[in-house]
Design a protein around this motif. Structure first.
Motif, PDB file in Angstrom:
ATOM      1  N   CYS A  58       0.836  -1.204   0.000  1.00  0.00           N
ATOM      2  CA  CYS A  58       0.000   0.000   0.000  1.00  0.00           C
ATOM      3  C   CYS A  58       0.873   1.258   0.000  1.00  0.00           C
ATOM      4  O   CYS A  58       0.909   1.986  -0.976  1.00  0.00           O
ATOM      5  CB  CYS A  58      -0.951  -0.022   1.198  1.00  0.00           C
ATOM      6  N   ASP A  64      -3.626   5.085  -1.344  1.00  0.00           N
ATOM      7  CA  ASP A  64      -4.236   5.833  -0.242  1.00  0.00           C
ATOM      8  C   ASP A  64      -4.824   4.834   0.750  1.00  0.00           C
ATOM      9  O   ASP A  64      -5.817   4.160   0.452  1.00  0.00           O
ATOM     10  CB  ASP A  64      -5.325   6.756  -0.798  1.00  0.00           C
ATOM     11  N   SER A  66      -6.597   5.234   3.229  1.00  0.00           N
ATOM     12  CA  SER A  66      -7.968   5.537   3.640  1.00  0.00           C
ATOM     13  C   SER A  66      -8.991   5.129   2.577  1.00  0.00           C
ATOM     14  O   SER A  66     -10.191   5.171   2.813  1.00  0.00           O
ATOM     15  CB  SER A  66      -8.120   7.021   3.971  1.00  0.00           C
ATOM     16  N   ARG A  67      -8.501   4.730   1.406  1.00  0.00           N
ATOM     17  CA  ARG A  67      -9.396   4.279   0.325  1.00  0.00           C
ATOM     18  C   ARG A  67      -9.167   2.824  -0.064  1.00  0.00           C
ATOM     19  O   ARG A  67     -10.054   2.173  -0.585  1.00  0.00           O
ATOM     20  CB  ARG A  67      -9.222   5.163  -0.909  1.00  0.00           C
TER      21      ARG A  67
END
Length: 140
Positions: A58, A64, A66-67
């Motif tokens: 990641c 991201d 958070s996504r």
């Protein structure tokens, strides 16, 4: 006979496969663990995310957190062990699949995790040496 349930770290938690990687990392922080099991919509184990997965798959890829969903980082067939399995079965499962953490399942529910630290507390020196040889020293 010593069982998986007797040597596991109880109270393990999992996240949904649709939860974000950010949520996974926060839960790892809060629980002070390096891996979180991932469950599907039926609360069945469908993977495990490690702190290394988050870093390599990641963060290093510029995604991201958070996504990005947990399911995006899960690979392969997750391994697990029944709570009533003998510790020798635990050792063989971890050695044969070269894994360092193993979810413990009882009545189709996650009840704990077994880590290298748990093994170190409950195995003989010879068993620990065998584990290290199989998981770390063996060629791919």
């Amino acid at each position: 006979m010593t069982t998986a349930k007797e040597i596991m770290h109880p109270g393990a938690q999992w996240i949904k496969k649709t939860d974000t990687v950010l949520r996974a990392s926060q839960l790892m922080r809060d629980l002070n663990v390096g891996a979180i099991p991932v469950a599907d919509e039926n609360e069945r184990l469908c993977g495990i995310i490690t702190d290394r997965d988050i870093t390599v798959k990641c963060v290093a890829e510029g995604l991201d957190a958070s996504r990005c969903q947990a399911a995006e980082l899960c690979e392969g067939t997750p391994r697990w062990i029944d709570a009533n399995a003998d510790v020798e079965d635990v050792l063989h499962e971890m050695e044969n699949h070269r894994i360092k953490r193993l979810p413990v399942i009882e009545n189709k529910k996650l009840v704990g995790m077994i880590s290298e630290a748990d093994l170190a507390q409950h195995l003989t020196d010879d068993q620990i040496a065998e584990f290290a040889e199989m998981v770390y020293a063996r060629g791919s």
